[in-house]
Design a protein around this motif. Structure first.
Motif, mmCIF file in Angstrom:
data_model
loop_
_atom_site.group_PDB
_atom_site.id
_atom_site.type_symbol
_atom_site.label_atom_id
_atom_site.label_comp_id
_atom_site.label_asym_id
_atom_site.label_seq_id
_atom_site.Cartn_x
_atom_site.Cartn_y
_atom_site.Cartn_z
ATOM 1 N N ALA A 79 -10.261 -18.711 15.506
ATOM 2 C CA ALA A 79 -10.278 -17.968 16.765
ATOM 3 C C ALA A 79 -11.424 -16.952 16.756
ATOM 4 O O ALA A 79 -12.147 -16.793 17.747
ATOM 5 C CB ALA A 79 -8.948 -17.253 16.985
ATOM 6 N N THR A 80 -11.595 -16.261 15.636
ATOM 7 C CA THR A 80 -12.712 -15.312 15.516
ATOM 8 C C THR A 80 -14.039 -16.065 15.514
ATOM 9 O O THR A 80 -15.029 -15.626 16.122
ATOM 10 C CB THR A 80 -12.566 -14.489 14.233
ATOM 11 O OG1 THR A 80 -11.360 -13.720 14.305
ATOM 12 C CG2 THR A 80 -13.750 -13.547 14.054
ATOM 13 N N GLY A 81 -14.064 -17.221 14.843
ATOM 14 C CA GLY A 81 -15.285 -18.025 14.851
ATOM 15 C C GLY A 81 -15.670 -18.448 16.255
ATOM 16 O O GLY A 81 -16.852 -18.406 16.627
ATOM 17 N N ASP A 82 -14.671 -18.833 17.061
ATOM 18 C CA ASP A 82 -14.952 -19.207 18.453
ATOM 19 C C ASP A 82 -15.493 -18.018 19.233
ATOM 20 O O ASP A 82 -16.410 -18.152 20.058
ATOM 21 C CB ASP A 82 -13.683 -19.726 19.125
ATOM 22 C CG ASP A 82 -13.266 -21.096 18.606
ATOM 23 O OD1 ASP A 82 -14.078 -21.734 17.908
ATOM 24 O OD2 ASP A 82 -12.129 -21.514 18.893
ATOM 25 N N GLU A 83 -14.922 -16.851 18.978
ATOM 26 C CA GLU A 83 -15.389 -15.645 19.665
ATOM 27 C C GLU A 83 -16.836 -15.343 19.309
ATOM 28 O O GLU A 83 -17.649 -14.962 20.167
ATOM 29 C CB GLU A 83 -14.489 -14.469 19.284
ATOM 30 C CG GLU A 83 -14.785 -13.190 20.048
ATOM 31 C CD GLU A 83 -13.828 -12.062 19.685
ATOM 32 O OE1 GLU A 83 -14.054 -10.935 20.162
ATOM 33 O OE2 GLU A 83 -12.864 -12.315 18.926
ATOM 34 N N ASN A 138 -15.269 -18.502 9.612
ATOM 35 C CA ASN A 138 -14.012 -19.219 9.843
ATOM 36 C C ASN A 138 -13.064 -19.080 8.659
ATOM 37 O O ASN A 138 -11.850 -18.898 8.825
ATOM 38 C CB ASN A 138 -14.292 -20.698 10.101
ATOM 39 C CG ASN A 138 -14.832 -20.957 11.494
ATOM 40 O OD1 ASN A 138 -14.553 -20.212 12.432
ATOM 41 N ND2 ASN A 138 -15.629 -22.001 11.637
ATOM 42 N N ASP A 139 -13.618 -19.180 7.460
ATOM 43 C CA ASP A 139 -12.778 -19.098 6.262
ATOM 44 C C ASP A 139 -12.145 -17.719 6.119
ATOM 45 O O ASP A 139 -10.977 -17.587 5.725
ATOM 46 C CB ASP A 139 -13.598 -19.418 5.015
ATOM 47 C CG ASP A 139 -14.023 -20.883 4.961
ATOM 48 O OD1 ASP A 139 -13.428 -21.692 5.702
ATOM 49 O OD2 ASP A 139 -14.943 -21.211 4.194
ATOM 50 N N ALA A 140 -12.910 -16.665 6.426
ATOM 51 C CA ALA A 140 -12.424 -15.301 6.216
ATOM 52 C C ALA A 140 -11.546 -14.798 7.357
ATOM 53 O O ALA A 140 -10.571 -14.068 7.119
ATOM 54 C CB ALA A 140 -13.607 -14.355 6.015
#
Length: 457
Positions: free
Chosen positions: A346-350, A340-342
């Protein structure tokens, strides 16, 4: 980025969907509701629901609706009036339920635009004043309301429509056809003597008004039906669209073996029946979606905390009665915060959606998988002893190691897994919480030992 099918259905639902805090602050609204109000997401997020209502509705919301919701956990068929940005008053019916997500309780509401319903009620009042509308037709309208009020599925709605249509219009046969997810008209209820002929005709399928086709004019207007009508010994048929929110979701087709007069009263009654049927179908489907929302995680589509807890309790009771083992597997994503930090949430959810799919692939048929919060997942595996638990845990580990494709490139992650096995010969069964906590402790031991591994207890 892969589009979330659930999110697509949420925003394109034929009714408004609204999520608020228990204090009435808007958290989310779908595209349908925003379009009615002429607002954007940023316009409504963080504002009070009361601010979107007219003055009388605000008073009712604050003095009655909110208290009922907090005391009973749900409130159904609440009539309110929303106000669009241009000042248009929008009458609505709202069904709300408090959902405990395991964190902060939220209120999920289905908002139905009651404009058509009001128009229907006005039509009914005009019909009552009309000398042409007999007492029998009034009884028919009552039967429609009664039949639809107890319907809880597409099939039950279809059955009610067919029953009322046959009695009201003295039809030889009647059939309800609904458009499926692939856009194909499918028979749901009743009898269709011309099935295989009616559904494929584009001009009938696309109709937005009631049409009547008699045997005399079929050769000219609908030649595809002429032979079918003659072969079935039918004198006429009527087609009524089932439409809601300017979208046709199906057809009511009635067949008549005798010549009759299709007067204005007949067409108005069919129109009212079709409109009521469509509105009931929307209600039934949205109620089904709300029930699904209450039991399944909105991000990943797998069971949520409350649902997986119920499953664990039931599975533990069943295992104790059958004298079989039961395994609970607890999964935590290693260093998920860094994703999430990097790369952003949205990517974390994916990533979480992909891992949820892999966990479902990693367990066996009949096992249950749920997300209990954040990056923590649980699997419940009936009849799984220590050997089976180890095999399942290792398979999940391996699947999690496979690169995950994202908009920022392929990401390689690992998970820590803890498994707790209940054995019927070990004495009295533990509580569901105890078994889950034991799996949680095993997961933390795996993480402390270096991550990317599994521990079975």
């Amino acid at each position: 980025m892969t589009t979330d099918p659930y999110e697509t259905r949420y925003h394109r639902a034929p009714c408004g969907l609204l999520t608020t805090t228990t204090e009435g602050i808007v958290v989310e609204a779908n595209d349908t509701l925003l379009a009615w109000l002429g607002r954007t997401k940023s316009d409504v997020r963080g504002v009070s629901l009361a601010s979107l209502l007219d003055p009388s509705s605000r008073i009712f919301l604050e003095t009655r609706h909110s208290q009922v919701l907090l005391l009973q956990g749900r409130a159904e068929q609440v009539a309110l009036t929303m106000v669009a940005t241009d000042g248009t008053a929008i009458p609505i019916l709202m069904n709300s339920a408090v959902v405990d997500t395991g964190e902060t309780p939220l209120v999920h509401s289905a908002v139905f635009n009651a404009t058509e319903r009001l128009a229907y009620e006005q039509d009914l009042l005009r019909a009552r004043r009309s000398a042409e509308l007999s007492g029998q037709r009034l009884q028919i309208m009552h039967d429609i309301s009664t039949a639809f009020g107890v319907s809880t599925s597409d099939v039950e709605v279809g059955d009610a429509v067919v029953r009322v249509a046959r009695e009201a219009f003295a039809a030889t046969a009647a059939s309800v056809l609904l458009i499926d997810d692939d856009g194909v008209l499918q028979p749901v209820s009743g009898t269709n003597p011309l099935w295989g002929v009616v559904a494929p005709i584009p001009s009938i399928r696309a109709t937005d008004r009631e049409i009547v086709i008699t045997a005399d004019d079929a050769d000219v207007t609908f030649p595809e039906l002429a032979a079918g009508l003659r072969d079935a010994r039918l004198e006429a048929m009527s087609v009524t669209p089932l439409s809601a929110e300017d979208r046709t979701i199906g057809l009511l087709v009635c067949f008549f073996g005798r010549t009759r007069e299709f007067d204005r009263g007949f067409l108005e009654l069919q129109q009212a029946l079709g409109r009521q049927a469509a509105q009931t179908l929307v209600r039934v489907r949205l109620q089904r979606d709300l029930e699904h929302m209450a039991r399944y995680d909105q991000l990943t589509g797998i069971a949520n905390r409350s649902s997986i807890t119920e499953t664990l309790e039931a599975s533990l009771d069943a295992a104790a009665q059958a004298g079989e083992p039961l395994t609970v597997i607890f999964v935590d994503v290693d260093d998920f915060k860094s994703v999430n930090d990097a790369f952003g949430h949205a990517t974390g959810d994916e990533v979480l959606r992909t891992l949820a799919e892999r966990f479902r692939d990693g367990v066996r048929t009949g096992d249950s998988v749920g997300r209990i919060g954040g990056d923590e997942f649980v699997a419940i595996c009936p009849a799984a002893d220590t050997v089976a638990a180890t095999t399942i845990a290792q398979r999940i580990l391996q699947l999690a190691r496979e690169p995950i494709a994202t908009a920022h490139g392929a990401l390689e992650l690992s998970i820590s897994v803890g498994a707790s096995v209940y054995s019927p010969d070990a004495g009295s069964p533990p509580t569901a919480d105890a078994l889950l906590n034991r799996a949680d402790d095993a997961m933390y031991s795996s993480k402390a030992a270096g991550k990317d591994q599994a521990l079975v207890r």
